[in-house]
Write an enzyme that holds these catalytic residues in place. Structure first.
Site, PDB file in Angstrom:
ATOM      1  N   HIS A  18       0.842  -1.204   0.000  1.00  0.00           N
ATOM      2  CA  HIS A  18       0.000   0.000   0.000  1.00  0.00           C
ATOM      3  C   HIS A  18       0.876   1.252   0.000  1.00  0.00           C
ATOM      4  O   HIS A  18       0.652   2.181  -0.761  1.00  0.00           O
ATOM      5  CB  HIS A  18      -0.921  -0.001   1.233  1.00  0.00           C
ATOM      6  CG  HIS A  18      -1.920  -1.121   1.222  1.00  0.00           C
ATOM      7  ND1 HIS A  18      -3.278  -0.896   1.130  1.00  0.00           N
ATOM      8  CD2 HIS A  18      -1.776  -2.457   1.270  1.00  0.00           C
ATOM      9  CE1 HIS A  18      -3.918  -2.050   1.137  1.00  0.00           C
ATOM     10  NE2 HIS A  18      -3.016  -3.017   1.232  1.00  0.00           N
ATOM     11  N   ASP A 113      -6.428   5.422   0.973  1.00  0.00           N
ATOM     12  CA  ASP A 113      -6.454   3.978   0.774  1.00  0.00           C
ATOM     13  C   ASP A 113      -7.895   3.483   0.916  1.00  0.00           C
ATOM     14  O   ASP A 113      -8.660   3.989   1.744  1.00  0.00           O
ATOM     15  CB  ASP A 113      -5.578   3.311   1.831  1.00  0.00           C
ATOM     16  CG  ASP A 113      -5.233   1.883   1.462  1.00  0.00           C
ATOM     17  OD1 ASP A 113      -4.085   1.652   1.067  1.00  0.00           O
ATOM     18  OD2 ASP A 113      -6.111   1.009   1.548  1.00  0.00           O
ATOM     19  N   GLN A 337      13.609  -3.549  -4.891  1.00  0.00           N
ATOM     20  CA  GLN A 337      13.122  -4.497  -5.910  1.00  0.00           C
ATOM     21  C   GLN A 337      13.023  -3.872  -7.299  1.00  0.00           C
ATOM     22  O   GLN A 337      13.327  -4.514  -8.303  1.00  0.00           O
ATOM     23  CB  GLN A 337      11.762  -5.035  -5.474  1.00  0.00           C
ATOM     24  CG  GLN A 337      11.162  -6.000  -6.467  1.00  0.00           C
ATOM     25  CD  GLN A 337       9.918  -6.650  -5.931  1.00  0.00           C
ATOM     26  OE1 GLN A 337       9.961  -7.352  -4.929  1.00  0.00           O
ATOM     27  NE2 GLN A 337       8.807  -6.440  -6.602  1.00  0.00           N
ATOM     28  N   HIS A 352       5.106 -13.750  -5.811  1.00  0.00           N
ATOM     29  CA  HIS A 352       3.821 -14.059  -5.175  1.00  0.00           C
ATOM     30  C   HIS A 352       2.680 -13.278  -5.831  1.00  0.00           C
ATOM     31  O   HIS A 352       1.526 -13.503  -5.512  1.00  0.00           O
ATOM     32  CB  HIS A 352       3.903 -13.701  -3.686  1.00  0.00           C
ATOM     33  CG  HIS A 352       3.959 -12.220  -3.415  1.00  0.00           C
ATOM     34  ND1 HIS A 352       4.858 -11.382  -4.046  1.00  0.00           N
ATOM     35  CD2 HIS A 352       3.227 -11.418  -2.607  1.00  0.00           C
ATOM     36  CE1 HIS A 352       4.666 -10.136  -3.617  1.00  0.00           C
ATOM     37  NE2 HIS A 352       3.690 -10.141  -2.741  1.00  0.00           N
ATOM     38  N   ASN A 356       1.898  -4.596  -6.662  1.00  0.00           N
ATOM     39  CA  ASN A 356       3.011  -3.702  -7.002  1.00  0.00           C
ATOM     40  C   ASN A 356       4.087  -4.450  -7.760  1.00  0.00           C
ATOM     41  O   ASN A 356       4.650  -3.936  -8.718  1.00  0.00           O
ATOM     42  CB  ASN A 356       3.642  -3.114  -5.739  1.00  0.00           C
ATOM     43  CG  ASN A 356       2.748  -2.095  -5.115  1.00  0.00           C
ATOM     44  OD1 ASN A 356       2.688  -0.967  -5.567  1.00  0.00           O
ATOM     45  ND2 ASN A 356       2.007  -2.524  -4.109  1.00  0.00           N
ATOM     46  N   SER A 357       4.372  -5.658  -7.300  1.00  0.00           N
ATOM     47  CA  SER A 357       5.394  -6.454  -7.972  1.00  0.00           C
ATOM     48  C   SER A 357       4.993  -6.695  -9.431  1.00  0.00           C
ATOM     49  O   SER A 357       5.824  -6.621 -10.337  1.00  0.00           O
ATOM     50  CB  SER A 357       5.584  -7.792  -7.256  1.00  0.00           C
ATOM     51  OG  SER A 357       6.083  -7.559  -5.963  1.00  0.00           O
ATOM     52  N   ASP A 376      -5.310 -11.268  -2.619  1.00  0.00           N
ATOM     53  CA  ASP A 376      -5.655 -10.995  -4.031  1.00  0.00           C
ATOM     54  C   ASP A 376      -4.724 -11.705  -5.020  1.00  0.00           C
ATOM     55  O   ASP A 376      -4.894 -11.590  -6.232  1.00  0.00           O
ATOM     56  CB  ASP A 376      -5.582  -9.476  -4.268  1.00  0.00           C
ATOM     57  CG  ASP A 376      -4.192  -8.888  -3.955  1.00  0.00           C
ATOM     58  OD1 ASP A 376      -3.375  -9.586  -3.315  1.00  0.00           O
ATOM     59  OD2 ASP A 376      -3.931  -7.737  -4.344  1.00  0.00           O
ATOM     60  N   GLN A 377      -3.741 -12.431  -4.512  1.00  0.00           N
ATOM     61  CA  GLN A 377      -2.637 -12.856  -5.371  1.00  0.00           C
ATOM     62  C   GLN A 377      -3.011 -13.860  -6.468  1.00  0.00           C
ATOM     63  O   GLN A 377      -2.450 -13.818  -7.558  1.00  0.00           O
ATOM     64  CB  GLN A 377      -1.495 -13.400  -4.488  1.00  0.00           C
ATOM     65  CG  GLN A 377      -0.917 -12.298  -3.592  1.00  0.00           C
ATOM     66  CD  GLN A 377      -0.171 -12.807  -2.378  1.00  0.00           C
ATOM     67  OE1 GLN A 377       0.135 -13.991  -2.276  1.00  0.00           O
ATOM     68  NE2 GLN A 377       0.117 -11.924  -1.424  1.00  0.00           N
TER      69      GLN A 377
HETATM   70 BR1  BUP Z   1      10.092  -7.869   0.034  1.00  0.00          BR
HETATM   71  C1  BUP Z   1      10.499  -6.299  -0.837  1.00  0.00           C
HETATM   72  N1  BUP Z   1      12.079  -4.704  -1.561  1.00  0.00           N
HETATM   73  O1  BUP Z   1      12.783  -6.486  -0.380  1.00  0.00           O
HETATM   74  P1  BUP Z   1       3.574  -6.005  -3.328  1.00  0.00           P
HETATM   75  C2  BUP Z   1       9.514  -5.560  -1.420  1.00  0.00           C
HETATM   76  N2  BUP Z   1       9.812  -4.387  -2.061  1.00  0.00           N
HETATM   77  O2  BUP Z   1      11.427  -2.922  -2.742  1.00  0.00           O
HETATM   78  P2  BUP Z   1       3.192  -7.268  -0.689  1.00  0.00           P
HETATM   79  C3  BUP Z   1      11.116  -3.960  -2.153  1.00  0.00           C
HETATM   80  O3  BUP Z   1       7.601  -3.604  -1.743  1.00  0.00           O
HETATM   81  P3  BUP Z   1       0.714  -6.032  -0.093  1.00  0.00           P
HETATM   82  C4  BUP Z   1      11.839  -5.865  -0.891  1.00  0.00           C
HETATM   83  O4  BUP Z   1       9.008  -3.620  -4.977  1.00  0.00           O
HETATM   84  C5  BUP Z   1       6.807  -3.606  -3.928  1.00  0.00           C
HETATM   85  O5  BUP Z   1       6.784  -2.282  -4.364  1.00  0.00           O
HETATM   86  C6  BUP Z   1       8.233  -4.120  -3.925  1.00  0.00           C
HETATM   87  O6  BUP Z   1       4.381  -4.827  -2.659  1.00  0.00           O
HETATM   88  C7  BUP Z   1       8.730  -3.572  -2.616  1.00  0.00           C
HETATM   89  O7  BUP Z   1       3.519  -7.151  -2.256  1.00  0.00           O
HETATM   90  C8  BUP Z   1       6.410  -3.636  -2.470  1.00  0.00           C
HETATM   91  O8  BUP Z   1       4.306  -6.561  -4.465  1.00  0.00           O
HETATM   92  C9  BUP Z   1       5.643  -4.901  -2.120  1.00  0.00           C
HETATM   93  O9  BUP Z   1       2.222  -5.468  -3.646  1.00  0.00           O
HETATM   94  O10 BUP Z   1       2.262  -6.123  -0.338  1.00  0.00           O
HETATM   95  O11 BUP Z   1       4.409  -7.035   0.057  1.00  0.00           O
HETATM   96  O12 BUP Z   1       2.525  -8.582  -0.539  1.00  0.00           O
HETATM   97  O13 BUP Z   1       0.256  -7.349   0.447  1.00  0.00           O
HETATM   98  O14 BUP Z   1       0.615  -4.920   0.888  1.00  0.00           O
HETATM   99  O15 BUP Z   1       0.124  -5.725  -1.428  1.00  0.00           O
END
Ligand code: BUP
Length: 454
Positions: A18, A113, A337, A352, A356-357, A376-377
């Site tokens: 978020h 949010d 990342q 996963h 964001n990923s 949501d994955q």
């Molecule tokens: Br772990 C990690 N470095 O080592 P997601 C994550 N990230 O920059 P999640 C790093 O955190 P939610 C690390 O690039 C992304 O922007 C990554 O968000 C960054 O997954 C963010 O991908 C992680 O949406 O979050 O952590 O499950 O459940 O809150 O959507």
């Protein structure tokens, strides 16, 4: 100085997924001349969030930080710490009113949010300013949130989904495999469901629903959502993604990665709040070793990083680390990342599918091998596969079964094939186009700024 430019309060809740989206949007608005205040809720759940906030404000001094110390919330039952944080932040939103009523320049809007949207709508009404929500998941998963009450009702009528593989969605949205929907979604007594039902009514009250996606990636879903047939009076869906990265203090310092051949390394990360079981981690090690693929693996030992004290050698077998030391690198702790995904040596991403990923991989054209865990994955993984950004190992049901090394090896070989790179590059072109002049996402952001000019 543009005297008519709006002053926007950006209001994230909890979890890196978020937070990152909101900080990205904050910088995008600031570079488009807006005054931006980020409401930083204190204390954060994870160390990663507080570290991120400190380094963000140190690097972006043009963005204001408003520290918001919410009242403690003491749930009586067992609750995910991130959900508890959503509720705590929401419960004390009234404390913000005095802090925000005299800002200079006066506040023009909130972008909040979803998990606190209803409370924010209330104080925005008191302050006589509009509210937008920013959705940090896929448009496809958002469609479930939008018709949550109807789906819960249908599910109860159908005996709780017994013997049902797919659920019907309204207005011609394609049916959804029941196994992709997190079970707490249908349980009104679960916090997850309670947070959705408290905030989904705001979708018809806010001025717009910003989604971190782009039209090309999820065109059919966005079209149906905007047709007014899913939820009557749904606010307009404005695609603003993939959100652009912001300036960071340090460049990536991974000499090992710099020395690897182009597109040869598989990057592995399950996000900031997933930890695989030790047995599963060990099978992943077997799969990696058998595949012979180079890898960069970000390891997590527990859900909240403040509790993650184990060393790499306590989680993974030392002989595995020794045997693979020329092929791979394992890191425990936070890495940037986005910078890794942008590195020329990265050729695949075992992910996963946190949203964001997914958006970061789309921006960089990195094929994803999707291994969703929860939330949501699984829905996101389906979107990835449909858009041609990668493959979804759909039988690998998170947490429930142990996926064996041999199967993992096979999928790793598959994702590292050249043809996936070609498809992912096409996605990258479309993602970049969304932010060029005239691109959908750029137009949506400019449209909001114009609407808020005073
Ligand atoms: Br772990 C990690 N470095 O080592 P997601 C994550 N990230 O920059 P999640 C790093 O955190 P939610 C690390 O690039 C992304 O922007 C990554 O968000 C960054 O997954 C963010 O991908 C992680 O949406 O979050 O952590 O499950 O459940 O809150 O959507």
């Amino acid at each position: 100085l543009d005297q008519t430019a709006p002053h926007i309060a950006i209001f994230p809740t909890a979890g890196m997924g978020h937070l990152m989206s909101f900080l990205r949007l904050a910088t995008m608005l600031a570079t488009r001349n807006c005054t931006v205040t980020v409401i930083a809720s204190q204390p954060t759940v994870s160390a990663a969030e507080s570290d991120q906030l400190s380094s963000f404000f140190a690097t972006h001094q043009n963005i204001k930080c408003l520290e918001y110390h919410f009242l403690p919330y003491n749930p009586t039952t067992d609750i995910d710490p991130f959900f508890a944080q959503f509720i705590a932040i929401s419960n004390s939103v009234h404390l913000l009113h005095p802090l925000l009523s005299n800002t200079s320049p006066p506040l023009s809007a909130f972008i909040a949010d979803f998990t606190i949207a209803s409370s924010v709508c209330k104080i925005a009404t008191d302050l006589s300013i509009p509210t937008y929500v920013l959705i940090t998941t896929s448009a496809r998963f958002f469609s479930l949130l939008a018709c949550h009450s109807q789906l819960v009702e249908n599910n109860a009528k159908n005996g709780g989904g017994e013997g049902v593989d797919y659920i019907e969605l309204p207005a011609g949205l394609p049916p959804m495999p029941l196994s992709s929907i997190p079970p707490p979604f249908f349980n009104p007594n679960h916090y997850f469901s309670a947070i959705i039902s408290a905030n989904a009514p705001s979708f018809t009250k806010v001025n717009g629903i910003l989604v971190n996606t782009f039209d090309w990636f999820e065109s059919a879903t966005i079209e149906v959502l905007n047709s007014g047939r899913v939820v009557h009076d749904l606010a307009p869906i404005l695609t603003v993604g993939p959100l652009e990265s912001f300036k960071v203090g340090q460049s990536l310092n991974l000499p090992w990665l710099d020395n690897q051949p182009a597109k040869s390394v598989l990057f592995i990360s399950f996000g900031s709040r997933n930890a695989l079981s030790k047995d599963q981690l060990s099978e992943l090690g077997v799969g990696l070793e058998k595949s012979g693929c180079r890898f960069l693996w970000i390891l997590k030992g527990s859900k909240v990083d403040k509790q993650d004290k184990e060393k790499i050698e306590e989680i993974l077998d030392e002989s595995f680390l020794e045997r693979t030391k020329n092929k791979g690198m394992v890191i425990k702790g936070w890495v940037n990342q986005e910078q890794i995904l942008a590195h020329p040596a990265i050729g695949g991403f075992l992910s996963h599918c946190g949203w964001n990923s997914v958006m970061e991989a789309a921006r960089q054209g990195v094929p994803i091998l999707a291994w969703p865990q929860h939330g949501d994955q699984r829905v996101n993984a389906q979107v990835v596969e449909n858009a041609g950004l990668g493959l979804w190992a759909r039988d690998w049901i998170g947490e429930k079964i142990l996926v064996k090394g041999g199967e993992i090896e096979e999928k790793i070989r598959e994702i590292m094939r050249r043809e996936n790179l070609a498809k992912a590059s096409e996605v990258r072109e479309k993602a970049r186009h969304a932010h060029e002049i005239g691109g959908n996402s750029e137009q949506a952001i400019q449209g909001i700024i114009e609407e808020l000019r005073h």
